[in-house]
Design a protein around this motif. Structure first.
Motif, PDB file in Angstrom:
ATOM      1  N   ASP A 112      29.728  44.770  49.503  1.00 55.86           N
ATOM      2  CA  ASP A 112      30.067  45.888  50.388  1.00 55.86           C
ATOM      3  C   ASP A 112      30.278  45.252  51.841  1.00 55.86           C
ATOM      4  O   ASP A 112      29.683  44.423  52.278  1.00 55.86           O
ATOM      5  N   ALA A 113      31.703  45.758  52.354  1.00 53.95           N
ATOM      6  CA  ALA A 113      32.254  45.188  53.559  1.00 53.95           C
ATOM      7  C   ALA A 113      31.352  45.534  54.688  1.00 53.95           C
ATOM      8  O   ALA A 113      31.210  44.805  55.648  1.00 53.95           O
ATOM      9  N   HIS A 114      30.576  46.603  54.999  1.00 50.16           N
ATOM     10  CA  HIS A 114      29.730  47.088  55.800  1.00 50.16           C
ATOM     11  C   HIS A 114      28.487  46.349  55.796  1.00 50.16           C
ATOM     12  O   HIS A 114      28.107  45.496  56.911  1.00 50.16           O
ATOM     13  N   SER A 115      27.673  46.434  54.913  1.00 48.15           N
ATOM     14  CA  SER A 115      26.345  45.797  54.838  1.00 48.15           C
ATOM     15  C   SER A 115      26.333  44.223  54.553  1.00 48.15           C
ATOM     16  O   SER A 115      25.302  43.589  54.509  1.00 48.15           O
ATOM     17  N   LYS A 116      27.481  43.752  53.900  1.00 51.40           N
ATOM     18  CA  LYS A 116      27.510  42.519  53.183  1.00 51.40           C
ATOM     19  C   LYS A 116      26.672  42.359  52.111  1.00 51.40           C
ATOM     20  O   LYS A 116      26.226  41.363  51.616  1.00 51.40           O
ATOM     21  N   TRP A 117      26.187  43.619  51.418  1.00 54.65           N
ATOM     22  CA  TRP A 117      25.301  43.229  50.273  1.00 54.65           C
ATOM     23  C   TRP A 117      26.283  42.568  49.071  1.00 54.65           C
ATOM     24  O   TRP A 117      27.405  42.986  48.786  1.00 54.65           O
ATOM     25  N   LEU A 118      25.692  41.918  48.467  1.00 60.16           N
ATOM     26  CA  LEU A 118      26.462  41.015  47.519  1.00 60.16           C
ATOM     27  C   LEU A 118      25.691  41.398  45.971  1.00 60.16           C
ATOM     28  O   LEU A 118      24.561  41.254  46.159  1.00 60.16           O
ATOM     29  N   GLU A 119      26.453  41.782  45.149  1.00 62.46           N
ATOM     30  CA  GLU A 119      26.158  41.838  43.741  1.00 62.46           C
ATOM     31  C   GLU A 119      26.820  40.635  42.861  1.00 62.46           C
ATOM     32  O   GLU A 119      27.902  40.500  43.048  1.00 62.46           O
ATOM     33  N   ALA A 120      26.425  40.041  42.110  1.00 62.27           N
ATOM     34  CA  ALA A 120      26.871  39.094  41.081  1.00 62.27           C
ATOM     35  C   ALA A 120      26.603  39.584  39.741  1.00 62.27           C
ATOM     36  O   ALA A 120      25.371  39.803  39.393  1.00 62.27           O
ATOM     37  N   HIS A 121      27.627  39.816  38.932  1.00 61.68           N
ATOM     38  CA  HIS A 121      27.460  40.222  37.285  1.00 61.68           C
ATOM     39  C   HIS A 121      28.037  39.172  36.728  1.00 61.68           C
ATOM     40  O   HIS A 121      29.027  38.681  36.678  1.00 61.68           O
ATOM     41  N   ILE A 122      27.380  38.454  35.538  1.00 64.16           N
ATOM     42  CA  ILE A 122      27.518  37.545  34.693  1.00 64.16           C
ATOM     43  C   ILE A 122      28.486  38.292  33.604  1.00 64.16           C
ATOM     44  O   ILE A 122      27.964  38.947  32.930  1.00 64.16           O
ATOM     45  N   VAL A 123      29.655  37.694  33.397  1.00 67.27           N
ATOM     46  CA  VAL A 123      30.378  38.183  32.310  1.00 67.27           C
ATOM     47  C   VAL A 123      31.129  37.088  31.417  1.00 67.27           C
ATOM     48  O   VAL A 123      31.020  35.718  31.950  1.00 67.27           O
ATOM     49  N   GLU A 124      31.362  37.349  30.040  1.00 68.61           N
ATOM     50  CA  GLU A 124      32.014  36.184  29.388  1.00 68.61           C
ATOM     51  C   GLU A 124      33.229  35.783  29.688  1.00 68.61           C
ATOM     52  O   GLU A 124      33.640  34.693  29.696  1.00 68.61           O
ATOM     53  N   SER A 125      34.104  36.746  29.958  1.00 69.65           N
ATOM     54  CA  SER A 125      35.597  36.336  30.657  1.00 69.65           C
ATOM     55  C   SER A 125      35.906  37.562  31.520  1.00 69.65           C
ATOM     56  O   SER A 125      35.290  38.616  31.738  1.00 69.65           O
ATOM     57  N   ALA A 126      36.822  36.947  32.233  1.00 73.11           N
ATOM     58  CA  ALA A 126      37.517  37.811  33.407  1.00 73.11           C
ATOM     59  C   ALA A 126      38.570  38.831  32.945  1.00 73.11           C
ATOM     60  O   ALA A 126      39.669  38.681  33.045  1.00 73.11           O
TER      61      ALA A 126
END
Length: 102
Positions: free
Chosen positions: A69-83
Motif C-alpha cells: 500500500d503506497a500510503h501506509s507502506k503495508w507490505l504483503e508477501a504471497h508465496i507462489v510456485e511461478s509468476a
C-alpha cells in the motif's frame, strides 16, 4: 568515471543529463503528461488508493508476490510456485478480499 568507447567518452553524469534533457523535451512525453488524470499525492493519500505489486525471486524454488500500500507502506508477501497471471489474480483476489479493493 568515464565509460570509454561505448558512450563516446562521455561521463555517466553527462550521459544522464543528455538523456534527461532529451526525455523532458520530447513531444510524446509532454503529450503523455498532459493526459495523466492525476499525480501521486493529489488527493490519493488514503489506505488502499494506490498499491504497488511486483514479483521477487526465485528463492528456494519459489516466487514471492509483493503487494504494498503506497500510503501506509503495508507490505504483503504471497508465496507462489511461478509468476503467472493466474497466480497473480488468485493472490490479488485474496488480498482484496482481506483488505478491500484499492
Amino acid at each position: 568515471l568515464g565509460c570509454g568507447f561505448l558512450c563516446g567518452g562521455q561521463t555517466w553524469m553527462q550521459m544522464w543529463r543528455n538523456v534527461s534533457s532529451g526525455v523532458k523535451s520530447a513531444k510524446h512525453t509532454r503529450r503523455f503528461q498532459q493526459q495523466l488524470p492525476y499525480t501521486l499525492g493529489s488527493g490519493l493519500s488514503y489506505h488502499g488508493a494506490v498499491i504497488h505489486a511486483d514479483y521477487a525471486g526465485p528463492f528456494m524454488g519459489k516466487m514471492f508476490l509483493l503487494i504494498m500500500d503506497a500510503h501506509s507502506k503495508w507490505l504483503e508477501a504471497h508465496i507462489v510456485e511461478s509468476a503467472t497471471s493466474a497466480a497473480t489474480i488468485q493472490k490479488m483476489k485474496a488480498s482484496f478480499a482481506s483488505h478491500g479493493l484499492p
